[in-house]
Write a protein that holds these residues in place. Structure first.
Motif, PDB file in Angstrom:
ATOM      1  N   ARG A  84      88.121  54.665  96.605  1.00 49.13           N
ATOM      2  CA  ARG A  84      87.434  53.550  95.949  1.00 49.13           C
ATOM      3  C   ARG A  84      87.476  52.352  96.888  1.00 49.13           C
ATOM      4  NH1 ARG A  84      87.480  53.342  90.398  1.00 49.13           N
ATOM      5  NH2 ARG A  84      87.753  55.365  89.470  1.00 49.13           N
ATOM      6  N   ASN A  85      86.478  51.500  96.779  1.00 56.03           N
ATOM      7  CA  ASN A  85      86.437  50.278  97.585  1.00 56.03           C
ATOM      8  C   ASN A  85      86.671  49.061  96.712  1.00 56.03           C
ATOM      9  OD1 ASN A  85      85.594  51.686  99.923  1.00 56.03           O
ATOM     10  ND2 ASN A  85      83.474  51.648  99.195  1.00 56.03           N
ATOM     11  N   LYS A  86      87.332  48.083  97.285  1.00 56.66           N
ATOM     12  CA  LYS A  86      87.405  46.791  96.602  1.00 56.66           C
ATOM     13  C   LYS A  86      87.476  45.698  97.660  1.00 56.66           C
ATOM     14  CE  LYS A  86      89.520  44.198  92.898  1.00 56.66           C
ATOM     15  NZ  LYS A  86      90.110  44.262  91.580  1.00 56.66           N
ATOM     16  N   VAL A  87      86.689  44.642  97.435  1.00 54.44           N
ATOM     17  CA  VAL A  87      86.675  43.517  98.367  1.00 54.44           C
ATOM     18  C   VAL A  87      87.515  42.390  97.787  1.00 54.44           C
ATOM     19  CG1 VAL A  87      85.239  41.842  99.583  1.00 54.44           C
ATOM     20  CG2 VAL A  87      84.394  44.168  99.221  1.00 54.44           C
ATOM     21  N   LEU A  88      88.458  41.911  98.582  1.00 50.92           N
ATOM     22  CA  LEU A  88      89.335  40.818  98.161  1.00 50.92           C
ATOM     23  C   LEU A  88      89.027  39.569  98.960  1.00 50.92           C
ATOM     24  CD1 LEU A  88      92.824  42.590  98.108  1.00 50.92           C
ATOM     25  CD2 LEU A  88      91.286  42.187  96.194  1.00 50.92           C
ATOM     26  N   ASP A  89      89.190  38.441  98.319  1.00 53.68           N
ATOM     27  CA  ASP A  89      89.079  37.182  99.041  1.00 53.68           C
ATOM     28  C   ASP A  89      90.474  36.826  99.544  1.00 53.68           C
ATOM     29  OD1 ASP A  89      88.944  34.489  99.816  1.00 53.68           O
ATOM     30  OD2 ASP A  89      87.231  34.145  98.493  1.00 53.68           O
ATOM     31  N   VAL A  90      90.656  36.916 100.838  1.00 52.75           N
ATOM     32  CA  VAL A  90      91.964  36.619 101.415  1.00 52.75           C
ATOM     33  C   VAL A  90      91.844  35.351 102.248  1.00 52.75           C
ATOM     34  CG1 VAL A  90      93.853  37.484 102.850  1.00 52.75           C
ATOM     35  CG2 VAL A  90      92.501  39.079 101.487  1.00 52.75           C
ATOM     36  N   ASP A  91      92.326  34.264 101.700  1.00 52.90           N
ATOM     37  CA  ASP A  91      92.291  32.967 102.384  1.00 52.90           C
ATOM     38  C   ASP A  91      90.898  32.665 102.948  1.00 52.90           C
ATOM     39  OD1 ASP A  91      95.046  32.953 101.859  1.00 52.90           O
ATOM     40  OD2 ASP A  91      95.443  34.048 103.705  1.00 52.90           O
ATOM     41  N   GLY A  92      89.893  32.869 102.103  1.00 53.89           N
ATOM     42  CA  GLY A  92      88.525  32.526 102.491  1.00 53.89           C
ATOM     43  C   GLY A  92      87.790  33.617 103.257  1.00 53.89           C
ATOM     44  N   MET A  93      88.432  34.713 103.498  1.00 55.51           N
ATOM     45  CA  MET A  93      87.769  35.817 104.199  1.00 55.51           C
ATOM     46  C   MET A  93      87.621  37.034 103.276  1.00 55.51           C
ATOM     47  SD  MET A  93      88.799  37.600 107.768  1.00 55.51           S
ATOM     48  CE  MET A  93      88.032  36.359 108.780  1.00 55.51           C
ATOM     49  N   LYS A  94      86.472  37.690 103.356  1.00 48.01           N
ATOM     50  CA  LYS A  94      86.241  38.870 102.516  1.00 48.01           C
ATOM     51  C   LYS A  94      86.847  40.093 103.200  1.00 48.01           C
ATOM     52  CE  LYS A  94      83.342  37.109  99.345  1.00 48.01           C
ATOM     53  NZ  LYS A  94      84.033  36.655  98.147  1.00 48.01           N
TER      54      LYS A  94
ATOM     55  N   PHE B  11      98.337  45.153  96.564  1.00 48.55           N
ATOM     56  CA  PHE B  11      97.147  45.299  97.406  1.00 48.55           C
ATOM     57  C   PHE B  11      96.846  44.002  98.162  1.00 48.55           C
ATOM     58  CE2 PHE B  11      96.572  48.848  94.471  1.00 48.55           C
ATOM     59  CZ  PHE B  11      96.218  49.856  95.344  1.00 48.55           C
ATOM     60  N   MET B  12      97.071  42.875  97.503  1.00 46.87           N
ATOM     61  CA  MET B  12      96.820  41.598  98.172  1.00 46.87           C
ATOM     62  C   MET B  12      97.772  41.413  99.359  1.00 46.87           C
ATOM     63  SD  MET B  12      95.135  38.897  98.640  1.00 46.87           S
ATOM     64  CE  MET B  12      94.074  38.367  97.305  1.00 46.87           C
ATOM     65  N   ALA B  13      99.020  41.806  99.170  1.00 43.48           N
ATOM     66  CA  ALA B  13     100.002  41.680 100.250  1.00 43.48           C
ATOM     67  C   ALA B  13      99.582  42.518 101.456  1.00 43.48           C
ATOM     68  CB  ALA B  13     101.378  42.110  99.745  1.00 43.48           C
ATOM     69  N   ILE B  14      99.122  43.711 101.171  1.00 43.98           N
ATOM     70  CA  ILE B  14      98.656  44.608 102.237  1.00 43.98           C
ATOM     71  C   ILE B  14      97.438  43.986 102.945  1.00 43.98           C
ATOM     72  CG2 ILE B  14      97.415  46.802 102.569  1.00 43.98           C
ATOM     73  CD1 ILE B  14     100.322  47.311 102.211  1.00 43.98           C
ATOM     74  N   ALA B  15      96.511  43.473 102.138  1.00 43.97           N
ATOM     75  CA  ALA B  15      95.295  42.883 102.701  1.00 43.97           C
ATOM     76  C   ALA B  15      95.631  41.678 103.582  1.00 43.97           C
ATOM     77  CB  ALA B  15      94.337  42.475 101.589  1.00 43.97           C
ATOM     78  N   LYS B  16      96.556  40.860 103.134  1.00 40.74           N
ATOM     79  CA  LYS B  16      96.953  39.678 103.913  1.00 40.74           C
ATOM     80  C   LYS B  16      97.587  40.090 105.239  1.00 40.74           C
ATOM     81  CE  LYS B  16      97.832  36.126 100.368  1.00 40.74           C
ATOM     82  NZ  LYS B  16      97.467  34.838 100.974  1.00 40.74           N
ATOM     83  N   GLU B  17      98.456  41.073 105.159  1.00 38.44           N
ATOM     84  CA  GLU B  17      99.140  41.531 106.370  1.00 38.44           C
ATOM     85  C   GLU B  17      98.130  42.108 107.380  1.00 38.44           C
ATOM     86  OE1 GLU B  17     102.260  41.377 107.386  1.00 38.44           O
ATOM     87  OE2 GLU B  17     102.102  42.748 109.095  1.00 38.44           O
ATOM     88  N   LEU B  18      97.224  42.942 106.884  1.00 36.43           N
ATOM     89  CA  LEU B  18      96.246  43.574 107.776  1.00 36.43           C
ATOM     90  C   LEU B  18      95.292  42.540 108.367  1.00 36.43           C
ATOM     91  CD1 LEU B  18      95.455  46.765 105.674  1.00 36.43           C
ATOM     92  CD2 LEU B  18      96.664  46.691 107.859  1.00 36.43           C
TER      93      LEU B  18
END
Ligand SMILES: Nc1nc2c(ncn2[C@@H]2O[C@H](COP(=O)(O)OP(=O)(O)OP(=O)(O)O)[C@@H](O)[C@H]2O)c(=O)[nH]1
Ligand SMILES: [Mg+2]
Length: 256
Positions: free
Chosen positions: A102-112, A218-225
């Motif tokens: 599955r896909n999901k787009v997160l807003d991470v500090d202003g970046m998709k 998931f947000m933590a992972i996204a921020k790290e990546l």
């Protein structure tokens, strides 16, 4: 191929016999670097900047692959469905067959940031299928079930497998799921923390049923990546351990 009760907006799936991942390595996908074409099939990276068929037409700046691993029944599919759809799959347990995404787009500090999340089958008989996908994963969420000691005891074996098949710099997080089931709990929080510390892993307890710490994981992972591939030299490094420690909630607020 996947569990039959998967609800709306499926991302995609790959049967046990599908093609293996291509040899593009684990580089994140950035705008302008991907080839054109339809939504990424199981063996291709997600494409940046395009409408995502599985993600409801979302656009994004950068994309990463995240894999959910752990024994059968620990709640991988439920965690993904909770994150993607905000729902809980109650009722009969239908084990995942092969692999699904599955896909999901997160807003991470202003970046998709688009996460393409691979939901693997925990059953032993699908292990060789899962192996083939490890090397393309940028991050792995390794789950056990706090009500199932055997699933906790399997973590070391999973770590050995990860060491063998995943990229050496893969982002890895340990999650103890089902903390809403306080009566049935057999793995203490401290045991999870101790194991995580032993291997230097970030750790959280989660509940796919109640939604506890699911988005946070998931947000933590996204921020790290995102930081790993976009960080300006002057920017302070993102501290994953500190972030989840600060933002994580305890199981006490998770009474059903
Ligand atoms: N109480 C509780 N039950 C959960 C939770 N997460 C999952 N479950 C239940 O655990 C069972 C297994 O969940 P799944 O998400 O299908 O497990 P899985 O890890 O995907 O299993 P495989 O696909 O076989 O690898 C289901 O009956 C779920 O309803 C949770 O957070 N709390
Ligand atoms: Mg599953």
């Amino acid at each position: 191929m996947s569990r039959k009760k998967t609800p709306k907006s499926k991302g995609g799936s790959a049967p046990a016999t599908s093609a293996l991942p291509a040899t593009h390595g684990s580089q994140p996908v950035r705008p302008g670097t991907a080839r054109p074409g339809p939504e990424a099939p199981p063996n291709r990276p997600p494409q940046p900047g395009r409408s995502s068929l599985g993600g409801g037409g979302d656009f994004y700046d950068v994309a990463f692959k995240v894999m959910l691993v752990g024994d059968s029944g620990v709640g991988k599919t439920c965690l993904l469905v909770r994150f993607k759809d905000g729902a809980f799959l109650a009722g009969t347990f239908i084990s995942t067959v092969g692999i699904d995404f599955r896909n999901k787009v997160l807003d991470v500090d202003g970046m998709k940031v688009k996460l393409q999340i691979w939901d693997t089958a925990g059953q032993e008989r699908f292990r060789s299928v899962t192996h083939a996908y490890y090397r393309d994963a940028h991050a792995l969420l390794l789950l056990y079930d706090v009500t199932n000691k055997a699933s906790f005891d399997s973590i070391q074996a999973w770590l050995t497998e990860i060491q063998e098949y995943a990229q050496h710099d893969v982002v890895l997080m340990l999650l103890g799921n089902k903390v809403d089931s306080a009566q049935e709990r057999v793995v203490k929080r401290e045991d999870g923390e101790k194991l995580a510390k032993e291997y230097g892993l970030p750790f959280m307890e989660t509940s796919a049923k109640m939604g506890l710490n699911v988005d946070l994981a998931f947000m933590a992972i996204a921020k790290e990546l995102k930081q790993r591939c976009m960080k300006a030299p002057s920017e302070p490094r993102f501290q994953l351990h500190d972030y989840i420690k600060r933002e994580g909630r305890g199981a006490s607020c998770c009474k059903p």
